[in-house]
Design an enzyme around this catalytic site. Structure first.
Site, PDB file in Angstrom:
ATOM      1  CB  THR A   1      -0.951  -0.019   1.222  1.00 45.78           C
ATOM      2  OG1 THR A   1      -1.836  -1.129   1.067  1.00 45.78           O
ATOM      3  CG2 THR A   1      -1.770   1.247   1.332  1.00 45.78           C
TER       4      THR A   1
ATOM      5  CB  SER B   1       2.805  -7.821   1.337  1.00 45.40           C
ATOM      6  OG  SER B   1       1.622  -7.893   2.088  1.00 45.40           O
TER       7      SER B   1
ATOM      8  CB  THR C   1       0.599  -3.646   6.326  1.00 44.76           C
ATOM      9  OG1 THR C   1      -0.675  -3.587   5.676  1.00 44.76           O
ATOM     10  CG2 THR C   1       1.272  -2.296   6.290  1.00 44.76           C
ATOM     11  CG  ASP C   2      -2.490  -7.339   3.430  1.00 44.35           C
ATOM     12  OD1 ASP C   2      -2.814  -6.499   4.291  1.00 44.35           O
ATOM     13  OD2 ASP C   2      -3.078  -7.450   2.334  1.00 44.35           O
TER      14      ASP C   2
END
Ligand code: ASP
Length: 329
Positions: A14, A58, A90-91
């Site tokens: 993101t 990710s 961030t996932d």
């Protein structure tokens, strides 16, 4: 005085996402150079080199790619960087952070960050997170701490950090442990001293497959029955409560644990597995008796990273040393 050298790599996520056309969803397209341009203050703190090593969501990172990023990061330290910053989605940030932490041999900090709001959104947090991550990577007090995640003004250690909210700005926390430190104004403040770390050798093989299954109410055993035939080399179970499964699952797991390593973690999102409390079939005492390892504080996803690495570097005998419950804290 010459400014310290800092290396930054962008992998996507993101923090690197934008829209091409209004109304379309964001996709990774923002280079590391453009990210760097959003924090001009950094030029007064460091001599910065930046590379775009990937532009991926990710979810699509994989272990082989992370190994190539690791080798890039190690090279930067050899070239004189006092710290390295990696931006990514961030996932899977908690998994990538732990993967790197087990393999990071340097005292110099490796810091991971990302963003919950893309560059296309008002109040985008990417620039602030990146500047904070750079401050952490440049701080003398960050040395010997392995890999850290910096998000929303907090520093989390790779071993304890989890993404605990899907969309909120405050998406990361370290259940039980709390953050390792904070960014206060422009100061890097640690809340506890560095802990001793053990670093694994690089995996010699990367083809091993480790399955992860979550225990759920009234779940069938079809996948468990086929795990060995499917060629898996290890199994991680996200168990109920303190590391429990149903009687039906316990019966299947016994024969699996005779052939491949099985770790059971808690699916609760916080806390450790037990080891000497519950004696029912499928409880942790029964599972330990059947040859299963308890994950301690490692969440299921992190236990899977550990198992994959230990199989890859042929150090499965060391598994117990990495699975800490309250007895070693
Ligand atoms: N939502 C994700 C992020 O925060 C997308 C990803 O992980 O790539 O970056």
């Amino acid at each position: 005085m010459e400014l310290p050298k800092l290396a930054i790599a962008a992998l996507g996520g993101t923090v690197s996402m934008q829209t091409s056309n209004p109304g379309e969803g964001v996709v990774p397209m923002v280079s590391g150079e453009t990210l760097l341009a959003s924090i001009p203050q950094l030029t007064t703190l460091a001599r910065v080199s930046v590379e775009t090593l990937g532009l991926l969501p990710s979810a699509s990172l994989d272990f082989e790619f992370l190994l190539s990023v690791l080798s890039w990061a190690k090279f930067q330290v050899k070239q004189g960087a006092v710290g390295v910053v990696i931006t990514q989605g961030t996932d899977t940030l908690e998994e990538a952070a732990l993967f790197f932490d087990y393999l990071w041999p340097h005292d110099a900090p490796l810091v991971l960050t990302g963003a919950m709001r893309s560059a296309a959104q008002p109040g985008a947090d990417g620039p602030a997170n990146l500047l904070d991550a750079c401050r952490v990577a440049l701080a003398e007090s960050s040395r010997q701490r392995g890999v850290q995640v910096v998000m929303n003004g907090q520093i989390h250690h790779a071993r304890s950090v989890r993404k605990t909210d899907s969309l909120a700005l405050q998406a990361f926390s370290s259940p039980t442990m709390g953050p390792a430190g904070l960014l206060l104004e422009d100061r890097v403040c640690y809340l506890r001293p560095p802990e001793s770390r053990t670093v694994l050798p690089l995996p010699q093989q990367t083809t091993q497959k480790v399955a992860m299954l979550e225990a759920s109410l009234s779940a069938d055993t079809l996948l468990l029955e086929n795990i060995l035939d499917l060629g898996y080399d290890g199994l991680v179970i996200a168990g109920f409560g303190a590391g429990h499964v149903s009687e039906k699952w316990a019966a299947k797991i016994e024969s699996i644990a005779e052939k491949i390593p099985v770790i059971i973690a808690t699916r609760t999102g916080s806390g450790s597995t037990a080891r000497a409390s519950y004696g029912f079939m499928g409880g942790e005492m029964d599972l330990i008796h059947k040859g299963v390892s308890m994950a301690g504080f490692l969440c299921p996803r992190k236990a899977r990273i550990l198992l994959w690495l230990l199989i890859g570097c042929q150090q499965l005998d060391e598994l117990g040393q990495y699975l800490t419950d309250g007895t070693t804290l």
